[in-house]
Design an enzyme around this catalytic site. Structure first.
Site, PDB file in Angstrom:
ATOM      1  CB  SER A  58      -0.897   0.016   1.242  1.00 30.65           C
ATOM      2  OG  SER A  58      -1.723  -1.117   1.242  1.00 30.65           O
ATOM      3  CB  THR A  60       5.250  -0.123   3.489  1.00 33.62           C
ATOM      4  OG1 THR A  60       4.153  -0.971   3.204  1.00 33.62           O
ATOM      5  CG2 THR A  60       5.656  -0.210   4.938  1.00 33.62           C
ATOM      6  CG  HIS A 104       2.988  -5.350   6.427  1.00 34.99           C
ATOM      7  ND1 HIS A 104       2.810  -4.126   5.832  1.00 34.99           N
ATOM      8  CD2 HIS A 104       3.985  -5.958   5.731  1.00 34.99           C
ATOM      9  CE1 HIS A 104       3.669  -3.997   4.830  1.00 34.99           C
ATOM     10  NE2 HIS A 104       4.401  -5.092   4.746  1.00 34.99           N
ATOM     11  CB  SER A 134       1.011  -3.702  -5.863  1.00 35.48           C
ATOM     12  OG  SER A 134       2.313  -3.440  -5.403  1.00 35.48           O
ATOM     13  CE1 TYR A 196       1.185   3.970  -3.869  1.00 36.28           C
ATOM     14  CE2 TYR A 196      -0.343   4.724  -5.561  1.00 36.28           C
ATOM     15  CZ  TYR A 196       0.884   4.202  -5.208  1.00 36.28           C
ATOM     16  OH  TYR A 196       1.804   3.891  -6.187  1.00 36.28           O
ATOM     17  CG  PHE A 232       7.407   5.636  -8.915  1.00 37.89           C
ATOM     18  CD1 PHE A 232       7.230   4.540  -8.093  1.00 37.89           C
ATOM     19  CD2 PHE A 232       7.903   5.434 -10.201  1.00 37.89           C
ATOM     20  CE1 PHE A 232       7.537   3.254  -8.536  1.00 37.89           C
ATOM     21  CE2 PHE A 232       8.204   4.157 -10.649  1.00 37.89           C
ATOM     22  CZ  PHE A 232       8.015   3.068  -9.817  1.00 37.89           C
ATOM     23  CE  LYS A 262       3.068  -0.900 -15.606  1.00 40.47           C
ATOM     24  NZ  LYS A 262       1.866  -1.158 -16.398  1.00 40.47           N
ATOM     25  N   GLY A 263       4.090   2.381  -9.572  1.00 42.03           N
ATOM     26  CA  GLY A 263       3.728   3.496  -8.697  1.00 42.03           C
ATOM     27  C   GLY A 263       2.587   4.324  -9.252  1.00 42.03           C
TER      28      GLY A 263
HETATM   29  P1  A3P Z   1       3.249  -0.898  -7.568  1.00 39.64           P
HETATM   30  O1  A3P Z   1       3.638  -2.338  -7.451  1.00 39.64           O
HETATM   31  O2  A3P Z   1       1.818  -0.708  -7.947  1.00 39.64           O
HETATM   32  O3  A3P Z   1       4.176  -0.125  -8.458  1.00 39.64           O
HETATM   33  P2  A3P Z   1       5.017  -1.299  -0.284  1.00 39.64           P
HETATM   34  O4  A3P Z   1       6.129  -0.346   0.010  1.00 39.64           O
HETATM   35  O5  A3P Z   1       3.935  -1.283   0.749  1.00 39.64           O
HETATM   36  O6  A3P Z   1       5.538  -2.675  -0.555  1.00 39.64           O
HETATM   37  O7  A3P Z   1       4.280  -0.804  -1.591  1.00 39.64           O
HETATM   38  C1  A3P Z   1       4.887  -0.910  -2.859  1.00 39.64           C
HETATM   39  C2  A3P Z   1       4.045  -0.136  -3.862  1.00 39.64           C
HETATM   40  O8  A3P Z   1       4.193   1.284  -3.601  1.00 39.64           O
HETATM   41  C3  A3P Z   1       4.542  -0.355  -5.279  1.00 39.64           C
HETATM   42  O9  A3P Z   1       3.388  -0.252  -6.107  1.00 39.64           O
HETATM   43  C4  A3P Z   1       5.492   0.824  -5.461  1.00 39.64           C
HETATM   44  O10 A3P Z   1       5.768   1.135  -6.793  1.00 39.64           O
HETATM   45  C5  A3P Z   1       4.672   1.920  -4.782  1.00 39.64           C
HETATM   46  N1  A3P Z   1       5.495   3.095  -4.429  1.00 39.64           N
HETATM   47  C6  A3P Z   1       6.621   3.135  -3.706  1.00 39.64           C
HETATM   48  N2  A3P Z   1       7.103   4.389  -3.646  1.00 39.64           N
HETATM   49  C7  A3P Z   1       6.257   5.163  -4.347  1.00 39.64           C
HETATM   50  C8  A3P Z   1       6.220   6.551  -4.671  1.00 39.64           C
HETATM   51  N3  A3P Z   1       7.154   7.398  -4.269  1.00 39.64           N
HETATM   52  N4  A3P Z   1       5.181   7.013  -5.417  1.00 39.64           N
HETATM   53  C9  A3P Z   1       4.212   6.149  -5.831  1.00 39.64           C
HETATM   54  N5  A3P Z   1       4.206   4.830  -5.581  1.00 39.64           N
HETATM   55  C10 A3P Z   1       5.211   4.332  -4.847  1.00 39.64           C
END
Ligand code: A3P
Length: 298
Positions: A58, A60, A104, A134, A196, A232, A262-263
């Site tokens: 989400s 993190t 988590h 994701s 998000y 991202f 992808k973010g």
């Molecule tokens: P996607 O797989 O959809 O790209 P976590 O840190 O909880 O594991 O979450 C990972 C998700 O957050 C990934 O999503 C990642 O790309 C996205 N994420 C991490 N940093 C980000 C940022 N600065 N802006 C947008 N999305 C980001």
């Protein structure tokens, strides 16, 4: 005591996890779960502690990096957070202040002192369809034999396990319902919810809100720098130049943190079939009918 379990979907996809007290946990949760949860409950919280709470996938790392930069005043990227869930208490107790810890786990598992209003909680939430896609792509990226022995998932299989709550952290819906209960019952003002999709729309104003919440510097140049370093693009570039921790090396062979993909908001459309989406919308409508949280899917 925690017991290892293997959950299987109808198509034979599987995940190996730990189960304790009817909850699923990741297999690298510390110790026998029961004792570590008790340690977390009793842990000594410091006034300047920040706990970043998220359902997996989400954002993190995003919320951690923002909180960490704001708390320390340093705008350098440091990779992954220390997770309460996966780190022994001695290590956590020895971390220098200000500590920014991730988890988590739901709020009810947090230290008693947080529930009494000490320290700050940054919750980060994301729409459940993008969380699912994701999670799926994350599992596919894990290219270490140890991990491949633990996770083998088709998209259909993942979606079935995810909707049934047979994934680490249980169902996304129950996770949100747990936050709804906290919103209703918690007396302190030490929790902020970041969304998000809102952060994608306007990172700058969310950074300002978070800075105010954490009592950090609100000088515009500093906030601008934090915002710039937490896009991202910036975080994924920085992470590619950083050797991941040993914990991450154990799940990937290519030495790149498998987090930044992808973010975006709405990438789920590349995974859900029309029928899966219709079914998901029905479940969402039913489960979220009494929730105070509202999510955008694009
Ligand atoms: P996607 O797989 O959809 O790209 P976590 O840190 O909880 O594991 O979450 C990972 C998700 O957050 C990934 O999503 C990642 O790309 C996205 N994420 C991490 N940093 C980000 C940022 N600065 N802006 C947008 N999305 C980001």
């Amino acid at each position: 005591m925690a017991a290892p379990v293997e959950v299987r979907s109808q198509d034979g996809s599987f995940m190996k996890m730990l189960v304790y007290d009817n909850n699923y946990f990741m297999s690298f949760f510390v110790g026998n779960i029961k004792d570590h949860l008790a340690d977390i409950e009793q842990m000594e919280v410091r006034d300047d502690d920040t706990f970043v709470l998220t359902y997996p996938k989400s954002g993190t790392h995003w919320a951690y990096t923002l909180s960490s930069m704001l708390r320390t005043g340093e705008t350098t990227y440091h990779g992954s957070p220390t997770f309460l869930d996966f780190t022994n208490m001695e290590t956590i107790n020895n971390l220098p202040s200000p500590r920014v810890l991730a988890s988590h786990l739901t709020f009810n598992f947090m230290p008693r002192q947080i529930k009494e209003g000490k320290g700050k909680v940054v919750s980060m939430l994301r729409n459940p369809k993008d969380v699912a896609s994701s999670m799926y792509t994350f599992a596919k990226k894990l290219d270490h034999p140890d991990y491949q022995a633990r996770y083998q998932l088709s998209w259909e299989g993942l979606l079935e396990l995810y909707l049934g709550g047979r994934v680490p952290s249980g169902t996304w819906f129950e996770y949100i319902q747990a936050w709804d209960r906290v919103k209703r019952d918690h007396k302190g003002n030490n929790i902020i919810h970041l969304i998000y999709e809102d952060m994608k729309q306007d990172l700058g104003s969310n950074v300002r809100d978070l800075a105010v919440f954490l009592g950090a510097s609100c000088e515009q140049d500093f906030l601008d720098k934090v915002t710039e370093n937490c896009t991202f693009k910036s975080m994924s570039t920085d992470s590619a130049n950083l050797t991941p921790s040993e914990q991450w090396m154990n799940v990937t062979n290519n030495k790149i943190l498998p987090i930044y993909r992808k973010g975006e908001v709405g990438d789920w459309k590349n995974y859900f079939t029309v029928a899966q989406n219709e079914h998901f919308d029905k479940v969402y409508k039913e489960k979220m009918k009494t929730s105070s949280f509202n999510f955008r899917f694009q």
